[in-house]
Design an enzyme around this catalytic site. Structure first.
Site, PDB file in Angstrom:
ATOM      1  N   ASP A 252       0.590  -1.061  -0.203  1.00 62.23           N
ATOM      2  CA  ASP A 252      -0.119   0.153  -0.121  1.00 62.23           C
ATOM      3  C   ASP A 252       1.147   1.133   0.321  1.00 62.23           C
ATOM      4  OD1 ASP A 252       0.261  -1.337   2.912  1.00 62.23           O
ATOM      5  OD2 ASP A 252      -0.869   0.673   3.263  1.00 62.23           O
ATOM      6  N   ASN A 253       2.262   1.406  -0.107  1.00 60.23           N
ATOM      7  CA  ASN A 253       3.442   2.412   0.201  1.00 60.23           C
ATOM      8  C   ASN A 253       4.095   2.072  -1.298  1.00 60.23           C
ATOM      9  OD1 ASN A 253       2.483   2.893   2.586  1.00 60.23           O
ATOM     10  ND2 ASN A 253       3.710   2.522   3.684  1.00 60.23           N
TER      11      ASN A 253
HETATM   12  P1  AMP Z   1       0.976   4.030   6.414  1.00 59.19           P
HETATM   13  O1  AMP Z   1       1.942   3.152   7.352  1.00 59.19           O
HETATM   14  O2  AMP Z   1       0.656   5.448   7.178  1.00 59.19           O
HETATM   15  O3  AMP Z   1       1.188   3.698   5.383  1.00 59.19           O
HETATM   16  O4  AMP Z   1      -0.668   3.271   7.182  1.00 59.19           O
HETATM   17  C1  AMP Z   1      -0.655   1.905   6.965  1.00 59.19           C
HETATM   18  C2  AMP Z   1      -2.687   1.810   7.153  1.00 59.19           C
HETATM   19  O5  AMP Z   1      -2.658   2.178   8.836  1.00 59.19           O
HETATM   20  C3  AMP Z   1      -3.444   3.162   6.600  1.00 59.19           C
HETATM   21  O6  AMP Z   1      -4.248   1.959   6.099  1.00 59.19           O
HETATM   22  C4  AMP Z   1      -3.827   4.283   7.688  1.00 59.19           C
HETATM   23  O7  AMP Z   1      -4.453   4.793   6.832  1.00 59.19           O
HETATM   24  C5  AMP Z   1      -4.045   3.430   8.978  1.00 59.19           C
HETATM   25  N1  AMP Z   1      -3.797   4.177   9.931  1.00 59.19           N
HETATM   26  C6  AMP Z   1      -2.057   4.553  10.173  1.00 59.19           C
HETATM   27  N2  AMP Z   1      -2.657   5.465  11.166  1.00 59.19           N
HETATM   28  C7  AMP Z   1      -3.606   5.668  11.172  1.00 59.19           C
HETATM   29  C8  AMP Z   1      -4.340   6.263  12.853  1.00 59.19           C
HETATM   30  N3  AMP Z   1      -3.606   7.320  13.529  1.00 59.19           N
HETATM   31  N4  AMP Z   1      -5.961   5.824  12.782  1.00 59.19           N
HETATM   32  C9  AMP Z   1      -6.472   5.612  11.401  1.00 59.19           C
HETATM   33  N5  AMP Z   1      -5.732   4.548  10.479  1.00 59.19           N
HETATM   34  C10 AMP Z   1      -4.330   4.623  10.453  1.00 59.19           C
HETATM   35 MG    MG Z   2       0.683   4.190   3.971  1.00 55.14          MG
END
Ligand code: AMP
Ligand code: MG
Length: 479
Positions: A252-253
């Site tokens: 997803d990244n």
């Molecule tokens: P990331 O690590 O930022 O790429 O996020 C991975 C997943 O976790 C994505 O679906 C984000 O939207 C979700 N996510 C990360 N942090 C939060 C948060 N504080 N609240 C809700 N969803 C989160």
């Molecule tokens: Mg992400």
């Protein structure tokens, strides 16, 4: 407060053309928004007046308040996180405000991070805090300065709210600009829905938006895949050449556009070591520096799986075609890397053995990766080796490969090798100060790393690693 409909003319092609992959949503209100940093250069590129963005309606917009008639959306996606598949991730704390056509005619997403809970929040709070959002800002600017394809931050706004993490921290919203937010995980989500028309619509959208040349190919979807493979091979080569470690290379990244995205627990390596890992959540080193090309290819295999039904009606033929394209990743990566190393070393043609051998020496003698290449053009690299003998032998091999005009070689090397990267101790210091309300160190760092190749007097303290006596550097996920 009035909204500012004139700031951006938002479009919504994604929500309209690929229905089913986003949910209309409204950002949480920020109680007391305060603009911490605005990327004026990027604002101008988007065709808006930075001064207008600094006014209360502009700040409110950057904090998530959509202008009248504009509907933000939360995007749906799936993804493999550390190798484990999650069928439903999505924008849990983010929203796509809309698309803006920039002054060069490019369609770019304006996206918010930290804008509150959405249907994808999965029990989390939907918020973000000042430190990690500023980290995303400064790393993105450093990558841009280095010439590496990247999303960029337009602004960070403190919301005036305290957000509970390991302690109460100041909340923030990041406004981010990207070529798009289409990811490998978006395709995984569409494929898993079982709706073939949706998958096809998504692929057609990706072609129109990022790879219009693929539209004319005999197998347009295979050609789309080939172009993504090529773009990502080039991207990860650029990371490796800069000593960059992304830290969370989940599917997803991984973008379809080939831009770097989602700077969480990322960092630049100091001493060269392929095993370098900074992230607190990567105990096994899956996303270690040296693993990145292989992980990227693994992520692209997941993209291929999602796209298979579009490649060929015959399953076996689809797999064979996808495998052939995927196997092209390694050659593309190796070529970009070898060409990049040749530029860094100042030699006229790629020489893989010469490049590998100096990296081995750097690893064995714990030599700073970034510093080495500038010292090489300055003629002082030898002093970085505690035991210079092996370096001397290597330098003699390089010597015979150098073009005759040595001044031109040194100048070209200095355009390929940065003096300034966001050194970990500098990033930490700037974010800690900002969390306490002191933005000076952050502004200085952002300025330094945005012009990484040009040595400037007075910035010597930004050009080297922290003293070695420190405990190992650890980065934390950007939540
Ligand atoms: P990331 O690590 O930022 O790429 O996020 C991975 C997943 O976790 C994505 O679906 C984000 O939207 C979700 N996510 C990360 N942090 C939060 C948060 N504080 N609240 C809700 N969803 C989160
Ligand atoms: Mg992400």
């Amino acid at each position: 407060m009035t909204v500012a409909p004139t700031l951006f003319r938002f479009e919504d092609s994604y929500a309209r053309e690929v229905p089913g992959l986003s949910v209309p949503w409204t950002a949480a209100a920020a109680p007391a928004p305060e603009l911490l940093v605005l990327n004026e250069e990027l604002a101008v590129e988007l065709g808006v007046d930075p001064a207008e963005l600094r006014e209360p309606p502009g700040v409110a917009l950057l904090a998530g308040r959509a202008p009248e008639g504009v509907t933000a959306v939360a995007e749906a996606y799936a993804g493999h996180q550390f190798g484990v598949y999650s069928p439903r991730l999505g924008d849990g704390r983010a929203l796509l405000l809309g698309e803006v056509i920039d002054v060069k005619g490019r369609r770019r997403d304006l996206h918010l991070k930290g804008s509150g809970r959405t249907p994808f929040s999965r029990g989390a709070d939907g918020k973000a805090v000042v430190g990690p959002m500023l980290r995303e800002y400064v790393i993105g600017e450093a990558m841009h300065g280095l010439g590496i394809p990247t999303t960029r931050a337009l602004a960070v706004v403190a919301t005036g709210e305290r957000v509970i993490r390991e302690r109460a921290l100041p909340g923030a919203v990041l406004a981010r600009v990207a070529a798009s937010h289409l990811r490998v995980g978006t395709f995984q989500y569409a494929a898993a829905s079982g709706d073939g028309d949706l998958l096809r619509a998504l692929a057609d959208y990706a072609i129109a938006r990022h790879y219009p040349e693929a539209a004319g190919a005999p197998n347009r979807y295979l050609d789309l895949f080939r172009r993504v493979v090529q773009a990502q091979a080039r991207l990860v080569a650029r990371w490796m050449l800069a000593g960059f470690i992304h830290g969370v290379m989940n599917t997803d990244n991984t973008t379809i556009s080939g831009e770097s995205i989602d700077y969480g627990p990322c960092a630049f390596m100091d001493a060269f070591d392929p095993a370098t890992v900074f992230s607190s959540i990567d105990g096994r080193g899956r996303y270690a520096y040296g693993n990145q090309p292989q992980i990227l290819q693994w992520n692209l295999a997941r993209l291929a799986e999602a796209l298979l039904p579009l490649f060929d009606d015959n399953g076996q033929a689809a797999v064979e075609a996808a495998t052939e394209v995927l196997n092209g990743f390694t050659a593309a990566y190796e070529r970009h890397w070898a060409e990049g190393m040749a530029a860094k070393l100042g030699i006229a043609a790629p020489d893989r053995a010469l490049a590998q051998d100096v990296l081995t020496l750097m690893r064995l003698q714990t030599v700073d990766f970034t510093r080495f290449f500038r010292a090489l053009s300055a003629g002082t690299a030898r002093t970085l080796f505690a035991e210079p003998g092996p370096f001397d032998a290597w330098a003699a091999r390089r010597e015979v490969l150098l073009p005759a005009d040595r001044a031109a070689v040194a100048a070209a090397m200095d355009r390929a090798n940065p003096v300034y990267i966001p050194r970990n101790h500098r990033v930490e210091e700037a974010l800690a100060a900002a969390t306490e309300g002191e933005m000076g160190p952050f502004r200085r760092l952002a300025d330094v790393v945005s012009r990484p190749f040009e040595e400037r007097p007075g910035l010597e303290d930004y050009a080297g690693p922290a003293p070695v006596s420190r405990t190992p550097y650890v980065t934390y996920c950007g939540t």
